[in-house]
Design an enzyme around this catalytic site. Structure first.
Site, PDB file in Angstrom:
ATOM      1  N   GLU A 120       0.819  -1.212   0.000  1.00 25.24           N
ATOM      2  CA  GLU A 120       0.000   0.000   0.000  1.00 25.24           C
ATOM      3  C   GLU A 120       0.855   1.265   0.000  1.00 25.24           C
ATOM      4  O   GLU A 120       0.543   2.248  -0.679  1.00 25.24           O
ATOM      5  CB  GLU A 120      -0.913   0.030   1.234  1.00 25.24           C
ATOM      6  CG  GLU A 120      -2.000  -1.032   1.265  1.00 25.24           C
ATOM      7  CD  GLU A 120      -1.546  -2.338   1.916  1.00 25.24           C
ATOM      8  OE1 GLU A 120      -0.325  -2.608   1.956  1.00 25.24           O
ATOM      9  OE2 GLU A 120      -2.414  -3.092   2.374  1.00 25.24           O
ATOM     10  N   ARG A 142      10.539   0.810  -3.922  1.00 24.72           N
ATOM     11  CA  ARG A 142      10.939  -0.288  -4.794  1.00 24.72           C
ATOM     12  C   ARG A 142      11.016  -1.618  -4.012  1.00 24.72           C
ATOM     13  O   ARG A 142      11.678  -1.670  -2.973  1.00 24.72           O
ATOM     14  CB  ARG A 142      12.290   0.112  -5.370  1.00 24.72           C
ATOM     15  CG  ARG A 142      13.012  -0.870  -6.146  1.00 24.72           C
ATOM     16  CD  ARG A 142      12.556  -0.897  -7.537  1.00 24.72           C
ATOM     17  NE  ARG A 142      13.094  -2.152  -8.026  1.00 24.72           N
ATOM     18  CZ  ARG A 142      13.545  -2.330  -9.237  1.00 24.72           C
ATOM     19  NH1 ARG A 142      13.465  -1.375 -10.106  1.00 24.72           N
ATOM     20  NH2 ARG A 142      14.037  -3.487  -9.585  1.00 24.72           N
ATOM     21  N   CYS A 143      10.336  -2.632  -4.517  1.00 24.00           N
ATOM     22  CA  CYS A 143      10.346  -3.939  -3.851  1.00 24.00           C
ATOM     23  C   CYS A 143      10.838  -5.014  -4.804  1.00 24.00           C
ATOM     24  O   CYS A 143      10.698  -4.873  -6.009  1.00 24.00           O
ATOM     25  CB  CYS A 143       8.934  -4.308  -3.402  1.00 24.00           C
ATOM     26  SG  CYS A 143       8.230  -3.132  -2.248  1.00 24.00           S
ATOM     27  N   TRP A 145      20.996 -13.608  -4.770  1.00 25.88           N
ATOM     28  CA  TRP A 145      19.745 -12.914  -5.060  1.00 25.88           C
ATOM     29  C   TRP A 145      18.523 -13.809  -4.883  1.00 25.88           C
ATOM     30  O   TRP A 145      17.457 -13.568  -5.451  1.00 25.88           O
ATOM     31  CB  TRP A 145      19.808 -12.258  -6.445  1.00 25.88           C
ATOM     32  CG  TRP A 145      20.681 -11.034  -6.422  1.00 25.88           C
ATOM     33  CD1 TRP A 145      21.092 -10.354  -5.308  1.00 25.88           C
ATOM     34  CD2 TRP A 145      21.256 -10.342  -7.531  1.00 25.88           C
ATOM     35  NE1 TRP A 145      21.894  -9.296  -5.661  1.00 25.88           N
ATOM     36  CE2 TRP A 145      22.011  -9.257  -7.019  1.00 25.88           C
ATOM     37  CE3 TRP A 145      21.207 -10.534  -8.918  1.00 25.88           C
ATOM     38  CZ2 TRP A 145      22.708  -8.380  -7.841  1.00 25.88           C
ATOM     39  CZ3 TRP A 145      21.902  -9.637  -9.723  1.00 25.88           C
ATOM     40  CH2 TRP A 145      22.638  -8.578  -9.190  1.00 25.88           C
ATOM     41  N   ASP A 155      27.914 -14.501 -15.718  1.00 26.00           N
ATOM     42  CA  ASP A 155      27.855 -13.251 -14.949  1.00 26.00           C
ATOM     43  C   ASP A 155      27.954 -13.515 -13.458  1.00 26.00           C
ATOM     44  O   ASP A 155      27.233 -14.348 -12.926  1.00 26.00           O
ATOM     45  CB  ASP A 155      26.519 -12.540 -15.209  1.00 26.00           C
ATOM     46  CG  ASP A 155      26.450 -11.951 -16.607  1.00 26.00           C
ATOM     47  OD1 ASP A 155      27.492 -11.481 -17.108  1.00 26.00           O
ATOM     48  OD2 ASP A 155      25.352 -11.954 -17.199  1.00 26.00           O
ATOM     49  N   GLU A 209      28.807  -8.707  -3.422  1.00 25.58           N
ATOM     50  CA  GLU A 209      27.752  -8.522  -2.421  1.00 25.58           C
ATOM     51  C   GLU A 209      27.725  -9.614  -1.373  1.00 25.58           C
ATOM     52  O   GLU A 209      27.215  -9.419  -0.289  1.00 25.58           O
ATOM     53  CB  GLU A 209      26.390  -8.555  -3.107  1.00 25.58           C
ATOM     54  CG  GLU A 209      26.156  -7.371  -3.977  1.00 25.58           C
ATOM     55  CD  GLU A 209      24.703  -7.359  -4.464  1.00 25.58           C
ATOM     56  OE1 GLU A 209      24.481  -6.705  -5.462  1.00 25.58           O
ATOM     57  OE2 GLU A 209      23.837  -7.993  -3.848  1.00 25.58           O
ATOM     58  N   CYS A 238      29.498  -6.215 -11.730  1.00 22.14           N
ATOM     59  CA  CYS A 238      28.975  -4.852 -11.715  1.00 22.14           C
ATOM     60  C   CYS A 238      29.674  -3.964 -10.697  1.00 22.14           C
ATOM     61  O   CYS A 238      29.019  -3.321  -9.891  1.00 22.14           O
ATOM     62  CB  CYS A 238      27.487  -4.860 -11.401  1.00 22.14           C
ATOM     63  SG  CYS A 238      26.526  -5.692 -12.646  1.00 22.14           S
ATOM     64  N   GLU A 252      32.915  -2.447 -14.338  1.00 26.32           N
ATOM     65  CA  GLU A 252      32.190  -1.173 -14.426  1.00 26.32           C
ATOM     66  C   GLU A 252      33.017   0.096 -14.261  1.00 26.32           C
ATOM     67  O   GLU A 252      32.562   1.037 -13.634  1.00 26.32           O
ATOM     68  CB  GLU A 252      31.076  -1.162 -13.376  1.00 26.32           C
ATOM     69  CG  GLU A 252      29.753  -1.491 -13.982  1.00 26.32           C
ATOM     70  CD  GLU A 252      28.581  -1.237 -13.054  1.00 26.32           C
ATOM     71  OE1 GLU A 252      28.694  -0.413 -12.124  1.00 26.32           O
ATOM     72  OE2 GLU A 252      27.549  -1.876 -13.285  1.00 26.32           O
ATOM     73  N   HIS A 294      24.243   3.684 -17.013  1.00 31.59           N
ATOM     74  CA  HIS A 294      23.221   4.001 -16.011  1.00 31.59           C
ATOM     75  C   HIS A 294      22.560   5.345 -16.264  1.00 31.59           C
ATOM     76  O   HIS A 294      21.684   5.763 -15.521  1.00 31.59           O
ATOM     77  CB  HIS A 294      23.827   3.939 -14.610  1.00 31.59           C
ATOM     78  CG  HIS A 294      24.442   2.596 -14.346  1.00 31.59           C
ATOM     79  ND1 HIS A 294      25.738   2.307 -14.719  1.00 31.59           N
ATOM     80  CD2 HIS A 294      23.949   1.466 -13.801  1.00 31.59           C
ATOM     81  CE1 HIS A 294      26.001   1.051 -14.397  1.00 31.59           C
ATOM     82  NE2 HIS A 294      24.939   0.522 -13.845  1.00 31.59           N
TER      83      HIS A 294
HETATM   84  N1  GLN Z   1      24.142 -10.176 -18.830  1.00 31.36           N
HETATM   85  C1  GLN Z   1      23.442  -9.310 -17.949  1.00 31.36           C
HETATM   86  C2  GLN Z   1      22.866  -8.124 -18.713  1.00 31.36           C
HETATM   87  O1  GLN Z   1      23.478  -7.658 -19.601  1.00 31.36           O
HETATM   88  C3  GLN Z   1      24.326  -8.788 -16.851  1.00 31.36           C
HETATM   89  C4  GLN Z   1      23.593  -7.839 -15.971  1.00 31.36           C
HETATM   90  C5  GLN Z   1      24.307  -7.521 -14.695  1.00 31.36           C
HETATM   91  O2  GLN Z   1      25.436  -7.874 -14.529  1.00 31.36           O
HETATM   92  N2  GLN Z   1      23.655  -6.857 -13.772  1.00 31.36           N
HETATM   93  O3  GLN Z   1      21.812  -7.630 -18.401  1.00 31.36           O
HETATM   94 ZN    ZN Z   2      26.817  -5.133 -14.669  1.00 35.00          ZN
END
Ligand code: GLN
Ligand code: ZN
Length: 756
Positions: free
Chosen positions: A17, A516-517, A562, A600, A606, A644, A666, A695
């Site tokens: 909500e 954001r959820c 995740w 990936d 994390e 990332c 990155e 981004h």
């Molecule tokens: N291969 C994924 C993409 O390009 C990698 C995304 C990520 O590392 N967050 O969306």
């Molecule tokens: Zn990435």
């Protein structure tokens, strides 16, 4: 006597909500009073749930319209200069989300959870003024609902530890400025009632604690306890053990100490000291971070162990952390398999667990209803321990008989074969995997899921996207291509849906930041791969081009980090099972003619433990499982990975050990500074340092990318460098992506020519 305690409750609401109220207000459809109205209703409802479950310590100020760290900054008047002149909600949401004139404050991960907080910006030249209005109002609201609440605060040491200084100096230097405001706050709180309980969260105590920080604890808590005699202060810690801090806190006048017994076994060491001090122990025994039903019998054993050291009457049973990190209630999980649902417990259900535990631990004799709940709990836990849905003998035997743990061939041998096979030039161009997610493909996925279109229609739409994606890449002149990932909504959920051992919720939303959820999938059983997951898409894409098509997988550590993960196996075991599934996929891809495969590991960093003492173990199995996941790759199959982040200084040796042939990272926003560590340690493998930031919608010019490439060349030789954007392109628009990639390819051509 008060026996049950909840560290904090989610704000977002059982039907999200708050999210919808906020987003309506932000988009101008409603005014702020409608947000306030929903907020009051939610608070009242959440207090009622806790009260009805028999929780004794119910909080205020755990509720937030955006984030508790932001609330604390506002309470202390720590408003960055660029927002001055704004007031009330305009100020608050501008700090959180930015506005036309000012960029939002930074946001970062809350310890090792997937919740993100707003990072306060402090300055030695600013003066801070207390405003306790939110707390005073909420206290009164709770009283009106018949609740005498405890008041939650983020502690001054954690607040400072997680803030940043505009001049990059040491935030703890502001301790002398901030502490008096907290003293004043305690004094104001003292006036609210005859006796008030205050929970001060100091999760920073569970990280590696520097002597300097440790030395602040006693003066801080002596002063706060002295500020008002009618305020009982509880210092609450979670996510890890807080042994060093607890040893100091027992020598302060705090009333209670909160320790996490699920993530911090070492906390058992300080029980004697706490007993001697006569303080209350807030014992975190119901998992605030996971979704499994408590094993009441096992928890009672743990509590009996605690009771051997500490007088039972001094023990208060608590969640291990705020329930913010779990979904709200199982009530709306209507489609979930009954057997699996019976193993789960979300925030609301955890309240009943606390109550039942308390009845068992303190009263022994149970009413009929309680006895039934107890029996049901035992039955659910037994079913989970024995269910064939969870325990897959084939997976276990395979894990126990792994012989090939890594690829064959040293890097030098492999890369030579790969160059012969793929024939790419220095500064080879590629992308990270995803291309823009258009409304059409999102809709097609949704329609297919709901059964509104059949598989043939769905596949046709995905293939049409892949056609477009491949022909753009060819026309643009990119050298190693991707299929664009139109079939994936999320890099983890996609694989979770295709792996056995995964469950999904309908309404298991958890706040990630602000409104954001996320709804993480959960691993309940042994993981296996019933059939290939990506081969059809990749081979279809490869059939459209002569250029190498890069297969695209998510690595085991990221899949694990995740998801909600089962708690009846060590994470490292679960990770190994996932690695085997990925390993089979790698093999199937290469057998189907895919020569480049990217695995990936976006969430590798994390997963790092909060305490350095636990890092070697994590790194050991995380690297082990990445290597296992690619162990099926032949020497001439090129393995890429993508991460990332840009900051590799602490973990570069671990990255090196992963031994991927190519890693993309990155670094676009940090020039070549953060790349230097690769050169410094003599990193041999190839690197794609990200030449522009995806981004932002901004299109980088050719000149700018040329300049960026030259900067990279100052650090690494051209033979070692790949040229790519710094992450996947799924959040961008086609128009931006096309121009940006065209500019990137042009830039590479210019540099190659100049170098030739
Ligand atoms: N291969 C994924 C993409 O390009 C990698 C995304 C990520 O590392 N967050 O969306
Ligand atoms: Zn990435």
């Amino acid at each position: 006597m008060s026996h049950t305690y909840v560290i904090g409750f989610p704000s977002i609401g059982e039907k999200r909500e708050l999210k919808f109220a906020l987003e309506n207000y932000w988009s101008g459809n409603t005014d702020f009073s409608s947000v306030e109205k929903i907020a009051s209703e939610l608070k009242a409802r959440h207090w009622r749930y806790q009260k009805e479950a028999g929780i004794d310590f119910i909080s205020i100020n755990d509720f937030s319209l955006y984030d508790n760290m932001l609330d604390t900054a506002v309470m202390l008047g720590a408003v960055p200069e660029r927002f001055r002149g704004l007031e009330n909600e305009a100020l608050y949401f501008a700090m959180a989300r930015g506005n036309d004139q000012a960029v939002a404050m930074e946001m970062t991960k809350w310890f090792n959870t997937n919740y993100h907080y707003i990072v306060p910006e402090l300055s030695t030249s600013d003066s801070y003024v207390l405003n306790a209005q939110k707390i005073v109002t909420e206290y009164k609201e709770a009283k009106e609902q018949g609740i005498t609440p405890k008041i939650n605060l983020i502690g001054p040491i954690t607040f400072l530890g997680l803030s940043k200084r505009t001049d990059r100096g040491d935030t703890y230097e502001l301790f002398g400025k901030i502490l008096p405001l907290y003293e004043q706050l305690i004094k104001e709180i003292a006036m609210l009632d005859a006796h008030v309980t205050v929970q001060i969260d100091e999760p920073i105590f569970v990280k590696d604690i520097e002597p300097k920080v440790l030395s602040l604890i006693k003066p801080c808590y002596d002063a706060l306890c002295l500020a008002a005699p009618n305020v009982n202060i509880i210092v609450s810690t979670y996510f890890e053990h807080a042994v060093e801090a607890a040893k100091v806190l027992v020598h302060t006048p705090v009333w209670g100490i909160g320790l996490d017994f699920l993530c911090g076994q070492e906390n058992m060491q300080v029980l004697d000291l706490i007993a001697k001090s006569g303080k209350r122990l807030i014992a975190g025994v119901v998992d605030g971070r996971n979704i499994w039903k408590n094993d009441i019998k096992a928890t009672l054993l743990l509590l009996e162990q605690i009771a051997q050291k500490i007088d039972k009457e001094k023990v208060i049973l608590s969640t291990s952390s705020s329930l913010l990190h779990t979904p709200f209630t199982l009530k709306y999980e209507e489609k979930m398999d009954k057997e699996i649902k019976n193993w789960l417990s979300y925030a609301v259900e955890k309240l009943d667990e606390l109550s039942l535990l308390s009845r068992c631990f303190f009263n022994k004799t149970l009413s009929d209803t309680e006895q039934n709940a107890f029996d049901a709990n035992i039955a659910a836990n037994t079913s989970r321990k024995t269910s064939v849905r969870i325990h897959d003998q084939a997976v276990r035997s395979r894990v126990n008989s792994i012989t090939k743990t890594e690829r064959s061939g040293a890097y030098e041998e492999r890369i030579a074969l790969q160059h012969a096979e793929l024939g790419y030039k220095p500064l080879a161009t590629t992308t990270i995997g995803s291309f823009p997610q258009t409304p059409q493909i999102r809709q097609a996925r949704r329609q297919f899921k709901n059964g509104d279109i059949d598989e043939a229609a769905y596949t046709a739409q995905m293939k049409a996207y892949i056609n477009e994606c491949v022909s753009f890449q060819e026309a643009c002149g990119l050298e190693v291509l991707v299929h664009g990932e139109p079939e994936r909504n999320d890099m983890v959920e996609y694989f979770a849906e295709l792996l056995k051992g995964y469950g999904f919720s309908e309404n298991g939303w958890v706040q990630s930041y602000g409104s954001r959820c996320v709804k993480p999938p959960f691993i309940f059983g042994d993981i296996s791969r019933p059939k290939p997951m990506t081969v059809e898409w990749s081979t279809y894409a490869q059939s459209l081009t002569e250029k190498p098509m890069k297969g695209m997988l998510t690595g085991p550590v990221t899949i694990l980090n995740w998801s909600f993960v089962r708690d009846d196996l060590p994470r490292s075991e679960v990770s190994r099972q996932i690695a085997l599934a990925i390993c089979d996929e790698v093999d199937d891809l290469q057998k189907a003619g895919i020569k480049v495969i990217q695995v990936d590991e976006a969430a590798f960093k994390e997963g790092y433990p909060l305490r350095s003492e636990n890092i070697p173990e994590y790194e050991a199995w995380a690297v082990r499982d990445f290597k296992l996941a690619v162990s099926s790759a032949e020497k001439n199959t090129q393995i890429h990975t993508h991460m990332c982040y840009s900051e590799f200084n602490d973990i570069i040796r671990t990255i090196e050990e992963m031994d991927a042939d190519v890693i993309s990272i990155e670094t676009a926003r940090s020039g070549n500074e953060l790349l230097k560590i690769f050169a410094k340690i003599g990193y041999k493998q190839e690197v794609g340092p990200g030449v522009y930031d995806i981004h932002s919608p901004r299109i980088p010019s050719v000149e700018e990318i040329v300049e960026q490439i030259y900067k990279l060349l100052e650090v690494l030789p051209k033979e070692q460098l790949w040229i790519n954007p710094d992450c996947g392109l799924k959040t961008r628009k086609w128009k931006e992506v096309k121009q940006s990639l065209e500019n990137m390819v042009k830039a590479v051509r210019i540099v190659r020519k100049e170098l030739a």
